[in-house]
Every structure is written in structure tokens, then in C-alpha cells.
Enzyme design. Structure first.
Site, PDB file in Angstrom:
ATOM      1  CG  ASP A  89      41.940  31.817  55.882  1.00 12.55           C
ATOM      2  OD1 ASP A  89      41.951  30.737  56.353  1.00 12.55           O
ATOM      3  OD2 ASP A  89      40.678  31.371  55.784  1.00 12.55           O
ATOM      4  CG  ASP A 271      39.203  35.023  49.277  1.00 13.94           C
ATOM      5  OD1 ASP A 271      39.056  36.052  49.539  1.00 13.94           O
ATOM      6  OD2 ASP A 271      38.547  34.376  49.993  1.00 13.94           O
ATOM      7  CB  CYS A 309      35.379  31.412  25.947  1.00 13.02           C
ATOM      8  SG  CYS A 309      36.017  30.819  27.714  1.00 13.02           S
ATOM      9  CB  CYS A 311      37.897  27.788  29.369  1.00 16.46           C
ATOM     10  SG  CYS A 311      36.765  27.709  29.158  1.00 16.46           S
ATOM     11  CB  CYS A 314      34.904  27.924  25.956  1.00 17.15           C
ATOM     12  SG  CYS A 314      33.639  28.451  26.818  1.00 17.15           S
ATOM     13  CG  HIS A 340      33.521  29.237  31.471  1.00 11.59           C
ATOM     14  ND1 HIS A 340      33.948  29.396  30.300  1.00 11.59           N
ATOM     15  CD2 HIS A 340      32.617  29.572  31.851  1.00 11.59           C
ATOM     16  CE1 HIS A 340      33.908  30.173  30.204  1.00 11.59           C
ATOM     17  NE2 HIS A 340      32.443  30.543  31.065  1.00 11.59           N
TER      18      HIS A 340
END
Lengths: 376, 376
Positions: A89, A271, A309, A311, A314, A340
Site C-alpha cells: 500500500d 485485502d 476442509c 487446510c 483441519c 485455517h
């Protein structure tokens, strides 16, 4: 640089080509403010959770470790060990939200560092120089993020100055990209549309900056206190005046619902600190709504946070274990939740892209929102 | 269960067979007090840094989440997702160091939880029951960890009581291991030698407990305030009275130098919070001594913490980046230091095993100590 693959209503499915690889849009950028994802998540972890773009903050890195330090170390990519795109930014938002006593002048902003109180000046040229030192893939133009609410007169003056600052940013970046010791000579620049909730000011400004042929365009100064409906209304009215063949970025937004609504209105980039911040507060995003892992009901629950899930958390750990880690104030619990949650956001964007490609975005959005509204 | 492969002087190279796999000794156990390594290091990470045994604390897990909760969830291995050996301490040390107001009686200890002030009673039977619920690979006997310094009279009375408690531990564990719903019916028990710095009390106690045919023997109540020389002297005098064909465990020790000295005197097992605690304070262990990563000299240093180190952190990230993370108070910096430090300890134990096997332990120890004394 941006290729529009298809549209489903106003929703865009695109590809954005950069020197650090191709970004599939719509995309959610993972926020690593000070060149690190909060919650002990490393760039090696990001590689495993589908992160396409990392976002860092110019203001934070300017004050610590210093953009010149990062430049000497080869730029942000080498510093963090991340080879995919990085967006920085402009520092504008932090100057207006974090810094102490500040004075806005035509040349830029005088303010105090939130770290050590030191007086700093930042204008369009300084912001571009810092971002060039950081060598991010995409730099953001230096703008004023006006307070909310602001009078019409304040807003018009502010937006006019932001336009003049944008012209200076373009000029300075062109100069920097041609210097022999610039690390990323193909750094791209996104302009920022402002105007608060004054639709006509937003539209005029969008038209004005669209003429400047930038690499992309952002909507700034939203999600700063106005209602969701006002925000959606402004997006809907402004996006048609930004180029279809360039990516559109809604800065700092937001909840999964906010993202779905904005994608429907043509936004490509997002974002937000929510997935990491909520993770650090013990909240997990799931397709059945947000879970508070501190809840006593999870004490003996050996299921993963979200069943099915994929991830890394998980796939391995239970609700009961994560709850225990949070209760025992073990950092590991925060790391698991942040991992996660970022995966959840990244995965949602993948689903969104797929839905747009198959022209079933409306159905997807409806089902996703209904699922999340069920509550856990 | 324990196979002595070879000896180099008094230094032992062994293999300890458990239901959760074989432990190569000498070994450093990685401390995860509350079923988690401090510094956001997960059990998945431990798999990558050569950890053989994880150590958790009975007292901490009894008060939170509760050993009955862990039992209902299938035991500590399933709870933490760690399939290799786990050693649990008996809770004794924490009762004497952490807990509030306490009263030592023949039946056990009455004390207050450090979490909520709740009154708790723990005696040999309770400690065994908790550890059986946790289902660790190795349980430690419940002992009194006497204050330092203590009078000879206090020490003798305390050690005698610890012996009587050990007899009750053996009986209770035998009973528990035969119950149908016990998770680990092959849980092993290590007895603990006490006696402070009174060598004769230590030796008499060592002889007494050696007759009990336990799975292993620990030296407790050391590194509690006595000098290193006193500690080495006690180890040297006591270890010969513990069975050679059983593993010897020096509890809560220590620095790399302490470990090298103790290995030379016949110790097999170690545990210590130093690698994680020092990591959380910004210190990295290297073969050239400890580094303080907060030091300004690392600001522009793009080398890994230790050149040539094969840990996942040194393979990827620079001193400059880690220093920045620490300065910016990013948890990620702590995670990186703890990961590296545990790897350093685990790797040192591997080198030690190799040196003993090749009967060059003295040379190895000398070179290692000289290297670490160089300073960074």
C-alpha cells in the site's frame, strides 16, 4: 497485463500477469503488515494454503526495519522469502489512521512515527521511492484517505489533491523504474479512487484517473464507518467508470459477504485483516458461519474445525486441541486459527473464480451466504 | 526394553524400546508443557527437526484441560497428534515450584491450583492415575522435590518418604495397566533419585530404588541452585549405583555444556526449557556460541542464523529477517528461534550418539565446547 477471461453479470474472472507470476482474479491478498503474517504464519506456510499475493505496508516497513535496509537486502521478496506477487500500500492509510499529529500540505503529509514519535514527511515521491526500495510487484498511489464523515467541500478538495498527487506518483515511478539500481524495474502502479459516499465525486474522479492508463484501479476510503449498503451502492455506481480491461481493487474489505457482494459488482482484488485478526481472537471461518473455538461445547469435540476442509490444520488437529491451546494461551492455537482462516478466504476466492467461469456466480453466492448464515 | 549398544568411558549409547517406537539414546526430550511446544511450534514441525520424545507436564494438563478430558479424547498422543514416545513428569516438581500454599503429608500434597486457586490433592496414586489417563509412554514416579538448600535431616526424611511414595506408584501403575479401559496398558515407570547434594543419601537411595526393577531411573532435584560442579559431582557419584542396563534421566538439565558433562558421566535422557525459553528471548544456539538476534550487527546480515545448519529456518530465512521479526514483535520470529534451537539440541544429541558409537566422545565434547566458547 490484465486479461478478462469471462464475465458473469458484472462479476469478472481475469488473469493479471506480473513479473512475479500470474494472479488469478478475483483474488484475496493475505495481509503481512510488517513483512510477516500475524500469528506466526511463515511464507512457507502461505505456499501451502493457496496464497497468491502477499500484501505489506509501506508505512510500517519504512519505520521498521526501514525501506533502505530492505533494499540492501535485495527487496521484500528476498527479505521475506516469497517469490509470488507482493502488493504494497502507499502508506497513506496508515499515515491517516496510525500516525500521531499530522499536517496535510500540497507537497505531502508531515506526521509523527507511531513507534518513536520521530517527525516524518511523506508525499507522493517519497511513497514511490519507499515502494521502489521495497521492490513490490504492485505499488499503490499515495492518496489522502479522508475522514468519515467529511463535508462535500472537504471531500472535493481532498480528491482534487489526491489526483494531483497521482500525477506526481506516475511521474516519479516512471523515473524510478528507469534507474539502474532499481530492483523491480517493472513495478506496477494502481491509482486510488476516493470521494467517500458522494457518488458524483467518486464518478468524476473515476473518469479522471481512468484516463491515466494505470495498471489497475482501487476503491479507497470505503469500509471506514459507512453502512454496508452505502458501500455496495458506491461500488455499484463507481466501478462502471473504471476500465473493464484493468483490475479493480476494493481496499481493506472485508467479510466473506462483503467480498461476494463486491465481486458481483465487478471487483477483482481484495485485502483485509479479518481472517488473521479474528483468528487471533479465537474465531474460525467455516461454511456454516463463524465458530468461537473458546466455546465450552468444543471441549470434547474431536472433529476438525471444519469437516472436509483441506487446510493443513483441519487435516490434522481437532477442535478440542485447538480450544485447549487457546485456553492455555499457547501461541500455537493462534497460528492454527490464522492458517485455517486464510485458507478459508483463499479457497472461497477459488470457488468464486470457478463459479464465474461456469456462469453460476449468483447461485454460488446465494448458497454460500445461506450456509454461513446457518451459524455453527 | 533398554539395550546398551556400546560405551565410551562412562558414556552410554543405547536404544530404548517402547510401544510408541524406539528411542535412540542419549536423547533430548522436547518440552511441550501444556501439550504444546511454546513458540507456536506444532507436532508436525517436531517431525521435521529430529524430535524423538515429547515431554508434557502432568500438573499443567491435570488443571487444564483436565486429564479426564484428554482420556476421553483418546490420550495425549491422539490429542496432540504425535505418534512417537511421550514422557510425562509426575507433577511433583510443579506442585513444589508453581502451586500456591501447600502441605506435604504422608498421603501426598495438598495445594492450590496456580490457575484458579482451587484446592487440589495429589499423592502417588493420583499422579499415576492422571498419567494413566494421559496415556504417556513413560510416566514418572511422584516424588518430593526438596528445597535447596535443605538440612540433612529434612533431606533424609524427604527421601525416605519419596521411597515409600515410589512403592505406592509401582503398585498403582500395575493396577492401572491391568484395567480394561486403560489406553496405554504398557505404560512404563521411571523412579526418581533424590538427596540434594548429600552424596551418601543419593547413593543409598539409588541402591534402594535400583532393587525395584523399574523401566528407568531419573536424577531429580538437581539444577535447582547448586553449582555446576556440585551437580557434576553428584551425577558422577550416583550414576554408578543405578543399573547400567536401564536408562538414566537427568531431569530439567540443561545447557549444551551440562548435557555433554552428564553424558560423559553415563546419562541417557535429558529435558530442559532452555532451547524454547531462550528462543523466545531472541537467543539462538549455534556451534559458535549463543547469538542475540536482536543485536544491531544483524540488521543487514543475509546469512542464516547458522551457516550449514539443516533446520527448516536456516534453510530459508536470514538473520536480518529474523531480527526484524523480533524487533517488530512478530510471533513468527519466536517460532523461528524455537524451531532452530530445538533442532540444534536434537542435532547435538545425534552427534553425541555418533561420537560414542565411534569411541571418540572426549574429542567430540572438547571440540564442541571450544566451538561454542568462541562466541559469535
Amino acid at each position: 497485463m490484465y486479461r478478462l477471461i469471462t464475465q458473469d453479470g458484472q462479476a469478472k474472472r481475469g488473469e493479471f500477469h506480473t513479473v512475479h507470476g500470474v494472479i488469478q482474479t478475483p483474488v484475496f491478498m493475505n495481509v503481512g503488515t510488517a513483512a510477516a503474517i500475524k500469528g506466526a504464519v511463515s511464507t512457507m506456510d502461505l505456499q501451502k494454503i493457496g496464497t497468491q499475493v502477499e500484501l505489506s505496508n509501506t508505512y510500517h516497513l519504512h519505520v521498521r526495519p526501514g525501506d533502505k535496509v530492505v533494499k540492501q537486502l535485495g527487496g521484500l521478496h528476498k527479505f521475506m522469502v516469497w517469490d509470488k506477487p507482493i502488493l504494497t500500500d502507499s502508506g497513506g492509510f496508515q499515515v491517516f489512521s496510525l500516525a500521531g499529529l499530522r499536517k496535510i500540505k500540497e507537497e505531502g503529509v508531515y506526521f509523527q512515527s507511531h513507534i518513536d514519535g520521530r517527525r516524518i514527511f511523506m508525499g507522493p515521491e517519497e511513497s514511490m521511492q519507499i515502494q521502489s526500495n521495497l521492490a513490490s510487484t504492485i505499488a499503490m498511489a499515495f492518496d489522502e484517505c479522508p475522514p468519515h464523515p467529511a463535508t462535500r467541500e472537504y471531500m472535493q478538495n481532498s480528491v482534487d489533491r489526491t489526483t494531483r498527487w497521482l500525477e506526481r506518483c506516475i511521474k516519479e515511478m516512471k523515473r524510478l523504474n528507469e534507474l539502474p539500481d532499481t530492483i523491480n524495474k517493472k513495478q506496477m502502479l494502481f491509482g486510488i479512487n476516493q470521494g467517500g459516499t458522494f457518488a458524483d465525486i467518486r464518478i468524476e474522479h473515476a473518469k479522471r484517473i481512468s484516463e491515466m492508463d494505470l495498471d489497475g484501479y482501487a476503491l479507497g476510503g470505503l469500509a471506514v464507518g459507512e453502512s454496508h449498503e452505502e458501500m455496495y451502492d458506491i461500488i455499484e455506481k463507481t466501478v462502471p467508470y473504471l476500465p473493464l480491461e484493468k483490475p479493480t481493487y476494493l481496499m481493506g474489505v472485508g467479510t466473506p459477504a462483503n467480498i461476494l457482494e463486491a465481486v458481483e459488482r465487478g471487483v477483482d482484488f481484495f485485502d483485509c485483516v479479518y481472517p488473521s485478526r479474528n483468528g487471533r481472537h479465537g474465531h474460525a471461518y467455516t461454511n456454516h458461519g463463524k465458530m468461537n473455538l473458546l466455546n465450552a461445547r468444543y471441549e470434547l469435540d474431536d472433529r476438525p474445525m471444519e469437516e472436509g476442509c483441506q487446510c493443513p490444520v483441519c487435516q490434522t488437529y481437532s477442535r478440542a486441541y485447538i480450544r485447549h491451546l487457546l485456553k492455555a494461551k499457547e501461541m500455537l492455537g493462534l497460528r492454527m486459527l490464522v492458517t485455517h482462516n486464510l485458507y478459508f478466504y483463499n479457497k472461497m476466492m477459488e470457488e468464486i473464480r470457478d463459479a464465474i467461469e461456469h456462469h453460476r456466480f449468483k447461485e454460488y453466492k446465494k448458497a454460500k451466504l445461506e450456509g454461513m448464515a446457518q451459524g455453527e
